[in-house]
Design an enzyme around this catalytic site. Structure first.
Site, PDB file in Angstrom:
ATOM      1  N   TRP A 156       0.803  -1.221   0.000  1.00 34.38           N
ATOM      2  CA  TRP A 156       0.000   0.000   0.000  1.00 34.38           C
ATOM      3  C   TRP A 156       0.834   1.268   0.000  1.00 34.38           C
ATOM      4  O   TRP A 156       0.342   2.352   0.270  1.00 34.38           O
ATOM      5  CB  TRP A 156      -0.994  -0.020   1.167  1.00 34.38           C
ATOM      6  CG  TRP A 156      -2.150  -0.941   0.878  1.00 34.38           C
ATOM      7  CD1 TRP A 156      -2.435  -1.538  -0.307  1.00 34.38           C
ATOM      8  CD2 TRP A 156      -3.187  -1.355   1.788  1.00 34.38           C
ATOM      9  NE1 TRP A 156      -3.570  -2.314  -0.196  1.00 34.38           N
ATOM     10  CE2 TRP A 156      -4.047  -2.209   1.079  1.00 34.38           C
ATOM     11  CE3 TRP A 156      -3.449  -1.077   3.128  1.00 34.38           C
ATOM     12  CZ2 TRP A 156      -5.166  -2.800   1.666  1.00 34.38           C
ATOM     13  CZ3 TRP A 156      -4.568  -1.669   3.710  1.00 34.38           C
ATOM     14  CH2 TRP A 156      -5.416  -2.512   2.993  1.00 34.38           C
ATOM     15  N   HIS A 167     -18.610  -2.597   5.275  1.00 33.20           N
ATOM     16  CA  HIS A 167     -18.620  -1.620   4.186  1.00 33.20           C
ATOM     17  C   HIS A 167     -20.013  -1.045   3.977  1.00 33.20           C
ATOM     18  O   HIS A 167     -20.173  -0.040   3.307  1.00 33.20           O
ATOM     19  CB  HIS A 167     -18.149  -2.267   2.878  1.00 33.20           C
ATOM     20  CG  HIS A 167     -16.778  -2.842   2.999  1.00 33.20           C
ATOM     21  ND1 HIS A 167     -16.557  -4.156   3.310  1.00 33.20           N
ATOM     22  CD2 HIS A 167     -15.557  -2.271   2.887  1.00 33.20           C
ATOM     23  CE1 HIS A 167     -15.251  -4.373   3.362  1.00 33.20           C
ATOM     24  NE2 HIS A 167     -14.632  -3.249   3.122  1.00 33.20           N
TER      25      HIS A 167
HETATM   26  N1  GLN Z   1      -6.756  -2.626  12.019  1.00 30.62           N
HETATM   27  C1  GLN Z   1      -7.243  -1.990  10.839  1.00 30.62           C
HETATM   28  C2  GLN Z   1      -8.577  -1.335  11.123  1.00 30.62           C
HETATM   29  O1  GLN Z   1      -9.330  -1.846  11.861  1.00 30.62           O
HETATM   30  C3  GLN Z   1      -7.429  -2.978   9.726  1.00 30.62           C
HETATM   31  C4  GLN Z   1      -7.994  -2.320   8.510  1.00 30.62           C
HETATM   32  C5  GLN Z   1      -7.963  -3.185   7.289  1.00 30.62           C
HETATM   33  O2  GLN Z   1      -7.873  -4.373   7.371  1.00 30.62           O
HETATM   34  N2  GLN Z   1      -8.074  -2.598   6.133  1.00 30.62           N
HETATM   35  O3  GLN Z   1      -8.897  -0.300  10.574  1.00 30.62           O
END
Ligand code: GLN
Ligand code: ZN
Length: 763
Positions: free
Chosen positions: A565, A698
């Protein structure tokens, strides 16, 4: 003369204008007209920025996702959405995210699945197919935008996802064979191409990126079929492939009956001469010579050394473009005020890449002398990066060279560790937890913004974050969760947060890249050897733990995810960069353990998306990726419980590698795909604990306890209940507290019900 064009441009806007317009629309604060006005203005501006090239793309702009747009164009929105009330835009957003503006709870529908676009961090909405799917053309969006671009004086080239790639991207919901849909699909495509021709389009770019993947003969035949069918529609087709080499599809790609072929000349650099040999001499060859996936300046003189003989050979048949759509890079490095000048000179975002392209074309068309000073400036930047002591740190290189296999090994096997961990943690059956983040409220964002702008001092900022952490801890205690988290209030982003504290990184202010819909990420820029000057998370985690008797999980982002990322260097193998990151995170893990943190979660949300597109290259990647995780995680004692989290539901094919990471607990996304993921466990006996996400974070919809119980029962058919955890499928930072609380109440209730069922079935 060489012709320049681009395959697509970032659509979110240099200041994320589209994101804000969408969110305001969804919250009912603006109407369709206002949303469309922003969209129109963004398109206008983006075409204008691309006017330094000869041809501009049309149809790459999207309100949410270009694959979903294609589904609309083809009349293929899911049935459950089509039968809903409201106008087309409502249906579009319901397919994307379960609800549109002003939809109440009861009006929401099941959102379509979302998955990663090839090997990028962009997510598309997966088209749904059934045996009886039929397609009907809806050309309105494309036609309107084509007219819009032409009216603004552009030489517009509509961009479509090709029919075969469209099918390949989608999913059969009924185990039918989606290739059977091709004939019907093709008739809609030819109708569409005919309309675009009638609207005055000379060229249409038709993307078939699946040509860089391993294709079975069915799919290869489908491509041949498709392009024979689309031969006589009145437009010229530029078949576009990107993200890799063509390899065994090279001949096929060259021979399909189209007028031009675009290839990724960055990843497929070594193939270019073979393509030139194979390509029939009436065809245009578009070479993607500027990397559309990274943010580094191109070495223009080296590119010209290579291109000049090709240009001499191909003449007018040579087109130049970025390697792929610029969707995957930020808009304009000139907006950046905080990147120091040395590093800033090494960078090129979308806007700069277009200028590099224009410069290359000018050098080829008019001679290098005409652009000598621009080339000299470029050469200076390239040299400065190659030789900078900020990029090369001998101590770090030495530490990586000293890694041995013992670095990745836990002291004991899982069974032994589990005994010790159970003794320390004393958790119930079906323990409940969350994935780490709690809502990033407007207050938090505002505090951070003011702190960054120097309007809020460090002491006050820290106090405010502590208040948020305290709130998160109290809420979790009230909810009755078993393993708590501090909530990540202090983190803007799970990668940037770490990057900011590591040496070897710089940050942009506006380097946003779309991840899905209105969600953007701002990948930090990893430019040099990585080291960790100080502990990064211990302070916050220790504070959270001081507030409660329940165990608090320390939260880290893993090396593979940080790598995948970030925008990373292109001057050493990704593996070497990943090992450097692993060593830095390893030190953090050990510091957390020393501080008494009993559970440490190391998120590897992006492990899967680093998989090469070709399966033949997977093992090599998995070897170093899993090694990196093991190096960072496995130095702890038996009693420390290591968790990892992954944000996807397909891992049947890499389950062995995931097991080899040897995390004590893994939490994964499964809810959107209805526990489909767990199929993997029928064939493979996953040895450690697992938390199959029971609800989809989501979507704003509140999950019902009964549904979560049903999902967990499904899970318990494959995995012994003693090894199951109950948790949402990802972090909650994008949600609001009023959504999170009832959702987690129901989740905790579901866990209680499951425990009751378990005890009563034993009794
Ligand atoms: N620990 C991160 C969160 O809870 C994990 C996010 C993710 O997996 N994209 O935001
Ligand atoms: Zn996740």
């Amino acid at each position: 003369m060489v012709t320049t064009h681009s395959l697509g441009f970032p659509r979110i806007g240099a200041h994320r204008e589209l994101k804000f317009a969408l969110e305001s629309f969804w919250h009912g604060q603006s109407d369709t007209n206002q949303l469309q006005q922003v969209a129109t203005e963004l398109r206008r501006r983006h075409w204008q920025q691309q006017a330094v090239l000869d041809i501009q793309p049309v149809g790459d702009f999207s309100l949410y996702d270009h694959v979903l747009d294609m589904s609309v164009t083809l009349g293929n929105l899911p049935q459950r959405v089509q039968s809903e009330h409201g106008h087309a835009l409502d249906q579009y957003f319901r397919a994307a995210r379960g609800r549109s503006a002003n939809d109440s709870e009861c009006q929401c529908v099941h959102a379509s699945e979302m998955t990663k676009w090839f090997d990028t961090n962009y997510h598309y909405i997966v088209p749904e197919f059934h045996a009886d799917t039929t397609f009907t053309l809806n050309a309105q969006r494309l036609v309107e935008q084509l007219r819009e671009a032409r009216a603004q004086g552009h030489r517009a080239k509509p961009v479509l996802i090709g029919p075969v790639t469209y099918l390949w991207l989608g999913k059969e919901k009924d185990r039918s064979n989606k290739l059977n849909l091709l004939p019907d699909l093709l008739s809609v495509y030819s109708e569409l191409l005919g309309i675009l021709a009638a609207e005055g389009a000379e060229w249409v770019q038709i993307d078939e990126p699946i040509l860089v993947t391993e294709l079975s003969s069915d799919w290869r035949h489908a491509l041949t079929n498709a392009y024979h069918h689309l031969k006589h529609t009145g437009v010229k087709l530029l078949l576009a492939t990107y993200f890799g080499e063509l390899q065994d599809n090279l001949q096929l790609a060259c021979e399909l009956p189209v007028q031009g072929l675009h290839i990724d000349a960055i990843n497929g650099h070594l193939e270019v001469n073979r393509v030139i040999d194979w390509l029939p001499t009436h065809k245009v060859l578009s070479l993607g010579v500027i990397n559309g996936r990274n943010i580094w300046k191109s070495d223009l003189s080296a590119t010209l050394d290579w291109l000049e003989p090709i240009a001499a050979k191909l003449g007018d048949r040579l087109w130049l473009a970025p390697s792929c759509s610029l969707l995957h890079v930020p808009v304009d490095v000139d907006n950046e005020q905080q990147i120091d000048n040395e590093v800033k000179h090494w960078l090129a975002f979308a806007q700069q890449k277009l200028h590099e392209l224009a410069l290359l074309a000018r050098a080829l068309n008019e001679g290098r002398d005409r652009v000598a000073s621009a080339l000299a400036i470029n050469a200076k930047a390239i040299y400065s990066r190659q030789t900078s002591s900020r990029v090369h740190n001998p101590v770090v290189k030495h530490a990586v060279d000293s890694i041995t296999t013992s670095f990745g090994q836990r002291q004991a096997d899982f069974a032994t560790r589990q005994l010790e961990q159970t003794r320390c943690l004393n958790l119930p059956l079906y323990p409940t937890t969350t994935i780490g983040s709690f809502p990033q409220t407007p207050d938090i964002r505002q505090a951070r913004q003011q702190w960054r702008q120097g309007k809020l001092d460090q002491v006050r900022y820290t106090e405010l974050m502590k208040l948020e952490i305290e709130r998160a801890i109290r809420e979790q205690e009230t909810l009755g969760l078993d393993v708590l988290v501090h909530g990540e209030a202090e983190r803007n982003d799970m990668v940037e947060y770490f990057g900011e504290q590591l040496d070897g990184y710089v940050f942009s202010q506006f380097g946003w890249v779309q991840s899905y819909g209105s969600r953007c990420v701002k990948p930090p820029i990893l430019f040099g050897d990585i080291s960790r000057p100080n502990a990064m998370t211990v302070y916050w985690t220790r504070f959270a733990q001081s507030l409660t008797d329940k165990p608090v999980k320390g939260m880290l982002t893993g090396p593979v995810t940080i790598l995948n990322w970030s925008f990373v260097r292109d001057d050493q193998p990704r593996r070497d960069t990943c090992y450097q990151l692993a060593l830095a995170i390893r030190d953090e893990v050990l510091d957390l353990e020393k501080a008494g943190v009993p559970i440490i979660q190391i998120d590897e949300a992006a492990l899967r998306e680093g998989l090469p597109l070709r399966q033949s290259q997977w093992q090599h990647y998995l070897d170093w990726a899993v090694d990196s995780f093991r190096i960072c995680a496995n130095a702890v004692s038996n009693a420390t419980q290591i968790h990892t989290h992954m944000c996807y539901s397909e891992f049947n094919d890499i389950i062995e590698a995931i097991a080899h990471m040897d995390a004590d607990v893994i939490t994964i996304e499964t809810s959107r795909s209805d526990m489909e993921l767990l199929d993997a466990f029928e064939h493979f006996d996953y040895p450690n604990d697992i938390g199959p996400g029971v609800y989809d974070i989501h979507s704003p919809n509140i999950p019902h306890a009964a549904d979560m119980v049903t999902l967990m029962k499904k899970a318990a058919q494959r995995i012994p209940a003693e090894r199951l955890w109950v948790n949402p499928d990802c972090g909650l930072k994008t949600r609001q507290w009023h959504e999170v609380i009832p959702a987690l109440q129901n989740m905790v209730q579901a866990a209680k019900t499951l425990r009751q069922i378990a005890t009563s079935s034993v009794a």
